[in-house]
Design a protein around this motif. Structure first.
Motif, PDB file in Angstrom:
ATOM      1  N   VAL A  38     137.617  36.073 -21.584  1.00 37.83           N
ATOM      2  CA  VAL A  38     136.937  37.332 -21.903  1.00 37.83           C
ATOM      3  C   VAL A  38     135.441  37.133 -21.659  1.00 37.83           C
ATOM      4  N   PRO A  39     135.028  37.241 -20.398  1.00 40.08           N
ATOM      5  CA  PRO A  39     133.626  36.960 -20.066  1.00 40.08           C
ATOM      6  C   PRO A  39     132.674  38.059 -20.537  1.00 40.08           C
ATOM      7  N   GLU A  40     131.432  37.674 -20.707  1.00 33.74           N
ATOM      8  CA  GLU A  40     130.376  38.648 -21.001  1.00 33.74           C
ATOM      9  C   GLU A  40     129.882  39.213 -19.680  1.00 33.74           C
ATOM     10  N   ASP A  41     130.582  40.193 -19.189  1.00 33.76           N
ATOM     11  CA  ASP A  41     130.244  40.841 -17.924  1.00 33.76           C
ATOM     12  C   ASP A  41     130.055  42.326 -18.202  1.00 33.76           C
ATOM     13  N   PRO A  42     128.810  42.795 -18.309  1.00 36.85           N
ATOM     14  CA  PRO A  42     128.550  44.195 -18.666  1.00 36.85           C
ATOM     15  C   PRO A  42     129.232  45.213 -17.744  1.00 36.85           C
ATOM     16  N   SER A  43     129.557  44.819 -16.528  1.00 39.97           N
ATOM     17  CA  SER A  43     130.216  45.768 -15.622  1.00 39.97           C
ATOM     18  C   SER A  43     131.672  46.029 -16.009  1.00 39.97           C
ATOM     19  N   ARG A  44     132.229  45.219 -16.934  1.00 36.87           N
ATOM     20  CA  ARG A  44     133.631  45.364 -17.337  1.00 36.87           C
ATOM     21  C   ARG A  44     133.832  46.265 -18.553  1.00 36.87           C
ATOM     22  N   TYR A  45     132.754  46.578 -19.302  1.00 37.75           N
ATOM     23  CA  TYR A  45     132.909  47.250 -20.581  1.00 37.75           C
ATOM     24  C   TYR A  45     132.014  48.478 -20.688  1.00 37.75           C
ATOM     25  N   ILE A  46     132.470  49.440 -21.457  1.00 36.71           N
ATOM     26  CA  ILE A  46     131.673  50.633 -21.752  1.00 36.71           C
ATOM     27  C   ILE A  46     130.863  50.401 -23.027  1.00 36.71           C
ATOM     28  N   HIS A  47     131.519  49.877 -24.062  1.00 38.14           N
ATOM     29  CA  HIS A  47     130.882  49.678 -25.364  1.00 38.14           C
ATOM     30  C   HIS A  47     129.886  48.513 -25.289  1.00 38.14           C
ATOM     31  N   ASP A  48     128.638  48.809 -25.619  1.00 34.01           N
ATOM     32  CA  ASP A  48     127.605  47.763 -25.641  1.00 34.01           C
ATOM     33  C   ASP A  48     126.542  48.072 -26.693  1.00 34.01           C
ATOM     34  N   ASP A  49     126.943  48.769 -27.760  1.00 35.18           N
ATOM     35  CA  ASP A  49     125.997  49.205 -28.786  1.00 35.18           C
ATOM     36  C   ASP A  49     125.183  48.068 -29.382  1.00 35.18           C
ATOM     37  N   GLU A  50     125.783  46.888 -29.505  1.00 30.22           N
ATOM     38  CA  GLU A  50     125.087  45.760 -30.121  1.00 30.22           C
ATOM     39  C   GLU A  50     124.800  44.644 -29.121  1.00 30.22           C
ATOM     40  N   GLY A  51     124.847  44.965 -27.845  1.00 29.64           N
ATOM     41  CA  GLY A  51     124.521  43.980 -26.827  1.00 29.64           C
ATOM     42  C   GLY A  51     125.719  43.588 -25.986  1.00 29.64           C
ATOM     43  N   PRO A  52     125.475  42.812 -24.943  1.00 34.89           N
ATOM     44  CA  PRO A  52     126.538  42.474 -23.987  1.00 34.89           C
ATOM     45  C   PRO A  52     127.617  41.541 -24.536  1.00 34.89           C
ATOM     46  N   ASP A  53     127.378  40.903 -25.680  1.00 37.87           N
ATOM     47  CA  ASP A  53     128.423  40.047 -26.258  1.00 37.87           C
ATOM     48  C   ASP A  53     129.287  40.793 -27.272  1.00 37.87           C
ATOM     49  N   ASP A  54     128.962  42.070 -27.544  1.00 43.74           N
ATOM     50  CA  ASP A  54     129.667  42.814 -28.586  1.00 43.74           C
ATOM     51  C   ASP A  54     131.116  43.135 -28.214  1.00 43.74           C
ATOM     52  N   MET A  55     131.347  43.787 -27.102  1.00 43.66           N
ATOM     53  CA  MET A  55     132.720  44.142 -26.722  1.00 43.66           C
ATOM     54  C   MET A  55     133.570  42.907 -26.439  1.00 43.66           C
ATOM     55  N   PRO A  56     133.060  41.901 -25.736  1.00 43.41           N
ATOM     56  CA  PRO A  56     133.863  40.684 -25.584  1.00 43.41           C
ATOM     57  C   PRO A  56     134.245  40.071 -26.934  1.00 43.41           C
ATOM     58  N   ALA A  57     133.348  40.147 -27.919  1.00 43.42           N
ATOM     59  CA  ALA A  57     133.657  39.609 -29.249  1.00 43.42           C
ATOM     60  C   ALA A  57     134.813  40.373 -29.883  1.00 43.42           C
ATOM     61  N   HIS A  58     134.820  41.692 -29.737  1.00 50.47           N
ATOM     62  CA  HIS A  58     135.926  42.486 -30.275  1.00 50.47           C
ATOM     63  C   HIS A  58     137.248  42.111 -29.606  1.00 50.47           C
ATOM     64  N   LEU A  59     137.223  41.931 -28.303  1.00 53.43           N
ATOM     65  CA  LEU A  59     138.445  41.563 -27.580  1.00 53.43           C
ATOM     66  C   LEU A  59     138.941  40.178 -27.991  1.00 53.43           C
ATOM     67  N   ARG A  60     138.024  39.241 -28.153  1.00 53.39           N
ATOM     68  CA  ARG A  60     138.419  37.882 -28.577  1.00 53.39           C
ATOM     69  C   ARG A  60     139.036  37.904 -29.966  1.00 53.39           C
ATOM     70  N   THR A  61     138.506  38.768 -30.835  1.00 46.27           N
ATOM     71  CA  THR A  61     139.080  38.896 -32.171  1.00 46.27           C
ATOM     72  C   THR A  61     140.498  39.454 -32.093  1.00 46.27           C
ATOM     73  N   MET A  62     140.716  40.432 -31.210  1.00 46.24           N
ATOM     74  CA  MET A  62     142.062  40.986 -31.039  1.00 46.24           C
ATOM     75  C   MET A  62     143.058  39.936 -30.558  1.00 46.24           C
ATOM     76  N   LEU A  63     142.604  38.999 -29.754  1.00 46.36           N
ATOM     77  CA  LEU A  63     143.483  37.975 -29.195  1.00 46.36           C
ATOM     78  C   LEU A  63     143.775  36.841 -30.180  1.00 46.36           C
ATOM     79  N   THR A  64     143.016  36.783 -31.237  1.00 47.74           N
ATOM     80  CA  THR A  64     143.233  35.751 -32.254  1.00 47.74           C
ATOM     81  C   THR A  64     143.691  36.464 -33.535  1.00 47.74           C
ATOM     82  N   ASP A  65     143.272  36.026 -34.691  1.00 46.32           N
ATOM     83  CA  ASP A  65     143.709  36.634 -35.952  1.00 46.32           C
ATOM     84  C   ASP A  65     142.528  36.848 -36.881  1.00 46.32           C
ATOM     85  N   THR A  66     142.609  37.911 -37.678  1.00 48.98           N
ATOM     86  CA  THR A  66     141.639  38.095 -38.757  1.00 48.98           C
ATOM     87  C   THR A  66     142.265  37.736 -40.097  1.00 48.98           C
ATOM     88  N   GLN A  67     143.553  37.381 -40.083  1.00 44.94           N
ATOM     89  CA  GLN A  67     144.262  37.042 -41.306  1.00 44.94           C
ATOM     90  C   GLN A  67     145.179  35.857 -41.072  1.00 44.94           C
TER      91      GLN A  67
END
Length: 139
Positions: free
Chosen positions: A71-100
């Motif tokens: 899940v690279p930090e590539d701004p051309s791949r994502y629409i959501h960038d409200d908190e910077g270019p690492d924000d949407m990749p961080a959300h995707l990485r969380t989805m691929l792992t667990d919060t519980q």
């Protein structure tokens, strides 16, 4: 049957795996509950929890590197960038792992394998203070 609830705070230095095994073991031991079920809940959408090898730190380095490629930090791949270019990749990485995570407790300790440790997986570049809610139910 008893229940205990606690909020564990973990400070990160940016992306990577932060060991949380020791404070979790200490808290479980202090509750006096000998047999039960421990639930860990990460209160964030850009960090996650994992059980992973705790003997060789290069395992954590390889995992972090793998997620950078997956899940690279590539701004051309994502629409959501409200908190910077690492924000949407961080959300995707969380989805691929667990919060519980759920871990059985026996003899007053989480039942972890010999080489298993508990980790908070930070997916953002900046340092953060993360909250992990621990809930233990048992006798």
């Amino acid at each position: 049957m008893r229940q205990e609830l606690h909020t564990l705070h973990a400070t990160t230095r940016g992306k990577g795996l932060v060991p949380i095994t020791r404070p979790v073991l200490d808290w479980v031991g202090a509750t006096g509950i000998r047999t039960g079920l421990l639930t860990l809940w990460c209160r964030h959408t850009s960090a996650s929890l994992t059980v992973q090898e705790n003997a060789d730190p290069t395992v954590c380095e390889d995992i972090a590197r793998y997620f950078e490629a997956l899940v690279p930090e590539d701004p051309s791949r994502y629409i959501h960038d409200d908190e910077g270019p690492d924000d949407m990749p961080a959300h995707l990485r969380t989805m691929l792992t667990d919060t519980q995570l759920s871990v059985p407790v026996a003899d007053g300790r989480p039942v972890l394998g010999t080489w298993q440790g508990l980790y908070l997986f930070e997916h953002r570049r900046m340092a953060h203070r993360r909250e992990i809610v621990l809930h233990l139910i048992g006798t």
